[in-house]
Design a protein around this motif. Structure first.
Motif, PDB file in Angstrom:
ATOM      1  N   ALA A  39       0.836  -1.204   0.000  1.00 41.48           N
ATOM      2  CA  ALA A  39       0.000   0.000   0.000  1.00 41.48           C
ATOM      3  C   ALA A  39       0.871   1.253   0.000  1.00 41.48           C
ATOM      4  O   ALA A  39       0.583   2.222  -0.706  1.00 41.48           O
ATOM      5  CB  ALA A  39      -0.921  -0.007   1.222  1.00 41.48           C
ATOM      6  N   ALA A  40       1.938   1.244   0.792  1.00 41.97           N
ATOM      7  CA  ALA A  40       2.843   2.400   0.863  1.00 41.97           C
ATOM      8  C   ALA A  40       3.487   2.672  -0.496  1.00 41.97           C
ATOM      9  O   ALA A  40       3.655   3.828  -0.902  1.00 41.97           O
ATOM     10  CB  ALA A  40       3.913   2.161   1.920  1.00 41.97           C
ATOM     11  N   GLU A  41       3.835   1.616  -1.197  1.00 40.51           N
ATOM     12  CA  GLU A  41       4.419   1.773  -2.538  1.00 40.51           C
ATOM     13  C   GLU A  41       3.435   2.471  -3.472  1.00 40.51           C
ATOM     14  O   GLU A  41       3.823   3.291  -4.303  1.00 40.51           O
ATOM     15  CB  GLU A  41       4.803   0.396  -3.096  1.00 40.51           C
ATOM     16  N   ARG A  42       2.170   2.142  -3.323  1.00 41.86           N
ATOM     17  CA  ARG A  42       1.155   2.785  -4.166  1.00 41.86           C
ATOM     18  C   ARG A  42       1.069   4.277  -3.869  1.00 41.86           C
ATOM     19  O   ARG A  42       0.916   5.084  -4.786  1.00 41.86           O
ATOM     20  CB  ARG A  42      -0.200   2.111  -3.949  1.00 41.86           C
ATOM     21  N   PHE A  43       1.182   4.648  -2.609  1.00 43.72           N
ATOM     22  CA  PHE A  43       1.073   6.059  -2.238  1.00 43.72           C
ATOM     23  C   PHE A  43       2.212   6.898  -2.815  1.00 43.72           C
ATOM     24  O   PHE A  43       2.079   8.115  -2.961  1.00 43.72           O
ATOM     25  CB  PHE A  43       1.036   6.219  -0.712  1.00 43.72           C
ATOM     26  N   ARG A  44       3.310   6.264  -3.180  1.00 45.36           N
ATOM     27  CA  ARG A  44       4.438   7.005  -3.748  1.00 45.36           C
ATOM     28  C   ARG A  44       4.097   7.585  -5.114  1.00 45.36           C
ATOM     29  O   ARG A  44       4.832   8.437  -5.623  1.00 45.36           O
ATOM     30  CB  ARG A  44       5.678   6.106  -3.849  1.00 45.36           C
ATOM     31  N   ARG A  45       2.996   7.162  -5.700  1.00 43.15           N
ATOM     32  CA  ARG A  45       2.572   7.715  -6.992  1.00 43.15           C
ATOM     33  C   ARG A  45       2.034   9.133  -6.835  1.00 43.15           C
ATOM     34  O   ARG A  45       2.021   9.898  -7.798  1.00 43.15           O
ATOM     35  CB  ARG A  45       1.499   6.835  -7.618  1.00 43.15           C
ATOM     36  N   LEU A  46       1.591   9.464  -5.626  1.00 40.14           N
ATOM     37  CA  LEU A  46       1.099  10.816  -5.392  1.00 40.14           C
ATOM     38  C   LEU A  46       2.258  11.806  -5.390  1.00 40.14           C
ATOM     39  O   LEU A  46       3.336  11.504  -4.855  1.00 40.14           O
ATOM     40  CB  LEU A  46       0.371  10.895  -4.042  1.00 40.14           C
ATOM     41  N   ARG A  47       2.035  12.962  -5.955  1.00 41.11           N
ATOM     42  CA  ARG A  47       3.086  13.973  -6.035  1.00 41.11           C
ATOM     43  C   ARG A  47       3.628  14.327  -4.652  1.00 41.11           C
ATOM     44  O   ARG A  47       4.833  14.508  -4.466  1.00 41.11           O
ATOM     45  CB  ARG A  47       2.538  15.226  -6.721  1.00 41.11           C
ATOM     46  N   SER A  48       2.754  14.399  -3.665  1.00 41.47           N
ATOM     47  CA  SER A  48       3.176  14.779  -2.318  1.00 41.47           C
ATOM     48  C   SER A  48       4.037  13.723  -1.634  1.00 41.47           C
ATOM     49  O   SER A  48       4.709  14.000  -0.643  1.00 41.47           O
ATOM     50  CB  SER A  48       1.948  15.069  -1.449  1.00 41.47           C
ATOM     51  N   PHE A  49       4.029  12.500  -2.168  1.00 44.43           N
ATOM     52  CA  PHE A  49       4.836  11.424  -1.575  1.00 44.43           C
ATOM     53  C   PHE A  49       5.891  10.895  -2.540  1.00 44.43           C
ATOM     54  O   PHE A  49       6.563   9.912  -2.232  1.00 44.43           O
ATOM     55  CB  PHE A  49       3.931  10.262  -1.152  1.00 44.43           C
ATOM     56  N   SER A  50       6.058  11.529  -3.677  1.00 40.00           N
ATOM     57  CA  SER A  50       6.951  11.003  -4.715  1.00 40.00           C
ATOM     58  C   SER A  50       8.411  10.929  -4.276  1.00 40.00           C
ATOM     59  O   SER A  50       9.167  10.085  -4.763  1.00 40.00           O
ATOM     60  CB  SER A  50       6.831  11.850  -5.993  1.00 40.00           C
ATOM     61  N   THR A  51       8.821  11.791  -3.358  1.00 39.53           N
ATOM     62  CA  THR A  51      10.217  11.782  -2.903  1.00 39.53           C
ATOM     63  C   THR A  51      10.381  11.031  -1.590  1.00 39.53           C
ATOM     64  O   THR A  51      11.504  10.894  -1.092  1.00 39.53           O
ATOM     65  CB  THR A  51      10.737  13.221  -2.733  1.00 39.53           C
ATOM     66  N   ALA A  52       9.300  10.551  -1.020  1.00 39.60           N
ATOM     67  CA  ALA A  52       9.371   9.828   0.248  1.00 39.60           C
ATOM     68  C   ALA A  52       9.715   8.365   0.009  1.00 39.60           C
ATOM     69  O   ALA A  52       9.367   7.792  -1.027  1.00 39.60           O
ATOM     70  CB  ALA A  52       8.036   9.930   0.983  1.00 39.60           C
ATOM     71  N   THR A  53      10.386   7.770   0.957  1.00 34.44           N
ATOM     72  CA  THR A  53      10.679   6.336   0.874  1.00 34.44           C
ATOM     73  C   THR A  53       9.469   5.563   1.394  1.00 34.44           C
ATOM     74  O   THR A  53       8.605   6.125   2.074  1.00 34.44           O
ATOM     75  CB  THR A  53      11.906   5.969   1.719  1.00 34.44           C
ATOM     76  N   THR A  54       9.452   4.282   1.087  1.00 34.39           N
ATOM     77  CA  THR A  54       8.359   3.439   1.578  1.00 34.39           C
ATOM     78  C   THR A  54       8.327   3.449   3.099  1.00 34.39           C
ATOM     79  O   THR A  54       7.255   3.535   3.713  1.00 34.39           O
ATOM     80  CB  THR A  54       8.536   1.995   1.065  1.00 34.39           C
ATOM     81  N   LYS A  55       9.498   3.408   3.716  1.00 36.10           N
ATOM     82  CA  LYS A  55       9.573   3.417   5.177  1.00 36.10           C
ATOM     83  C   LYS A  55       9.021   4.716   5.755  1.00 36.10           C
ATOM     84  O   LYS A  55       8.318   4.711   6.777  1.00 36.10           O
ATOM     85  CB  LYS A  55      11.009   3.213   5.643  1.00 36.10           C
ATOM     86  N   GLN A  56       9.318   5.829   5.117  1.00 36.01           N
ATOM     87  CA  GLN A  56       8.820   7.113   5.599  1.00 36.01           C
ATOM     88  C   GLN A  56       7.300   7.171   5.540  1.00 36.01           C
ATOM     89  O   GLN A  56       6.645   7.714   6.436  1.00 36.01           O
ATOM     90  CB  GLN A  56       9.437   8.253   4.776  1.00 36.01           C
ATOM     91  N   ILE A  57       6.733   6.601   4.478  1.00 35.13           N
ATOM     92  CA  ILE A  57       5.273   6.580   4.357  1.00 35.13           C
ATOM     93  C   ILE A  57       4.666   5.679   5.424  1.00 35.13           C
ATOM     94  O   ILE A  57       3.660   6.022   6.053  1.00 35.13           O
ATOM     95  CB  ILE A  57       4.853   6.114   2.949  1.00 35.13           C
TER      96      ILE A  57
END
Length: 200
Positions: A39-57
């Motif tokens: 699920a966290a990997e999917r959230f990285r598609r959002l612009r606001s999370f694009s630079t975040a790591t999976t762990k950070q999310i």
């Protein structure tokens, strides 16, 4: 059964997209490391999370809100925002309602009547509605859609979907989710299915 493709907006209602978003948040907050990471990997598609790591999310998951999950669902379905997806889905729903007041279109079955737990059951799969209907008439069961395919399951499959196979509304619709004999009975069953999904 898995698919990597998003369903066209014409296949789902606004409430079904909301259910997807809630399930995504539940998955992100799951105790299952595999599910939460996916699920966290999917959230990285959002612009606001694009630079975040999976762990950070994952570390920030308790702070994520439904509006962010809705934005992701919209993006995955080819829309810039939740508002755009909502408008598209509402327009599609309005168009479908005006063209047919009796039953859902057989050419556009969705995925709301299937879950991975059904994989372990002996369901009968068909490429066409006519074949599935013939199987239902000959062998009994419950006829359900999955994308552009159809399958017939037994009572256990209905229980897996969170519904009661003894519900009299099943007989009223002829045990046929695709071309129900009674639209009001079908709508009652559909509401119960949505309520079950929301409870997950």
């Amino acid at each position: 059964m898995k698919t990597g493709k998003s369903l066209p907006t014409s296949l789902l209602s606004v409430s079904e997209y909301r259910i997807q978003a809630r399930r995504l948040l539940n998955q992100l907050r799951s105790d299952s490391v595999e599910a939460a990471t996916a699920a966290a990997e999917r959230f990285r598609r959002l612009r606001s999370f694009s630079t975040a790591t999976t762990k950070q999310i994952l570390d920030a998951r308790d702070g994520l809100r439904l509006k962010q999950a809705l934005a992701l669902i919209a993006l995955e379905n080819g829309h810039e925002s939740w508002r755009a997806l909502k408008q598209s889905a509402e327009a599609s729903s309005s168009s479908s309602s005006s063209s047919s007041s009796r039953a859902p279109q057989t050419s556009q079955p969705g995925r709301e009547m299937y879950c991975r737990a059904l994989d372990v059951l002996l369901n009968r799969w068909f490429a066409s509605y006519e074949e599935a209907r013939a199987s239902l008439d000959q062998q009994g069961g419950f006829l359900l859609p999955f994308e552009r395919q159809f399958f017939v399951c037994e009572e256990e499959g209905i229980r897996v979907l969170g519904l009661d196979p003894e519900d009299p509304d099943w007989e009223r619709i002829g045990r046929d989710w695709v071309k129900p004999l009674d639209q009001e009975a079908w709508l009652r069953l559909r509401m119960k299915r949505e309520q079950f999904l929301l409870s997950l």
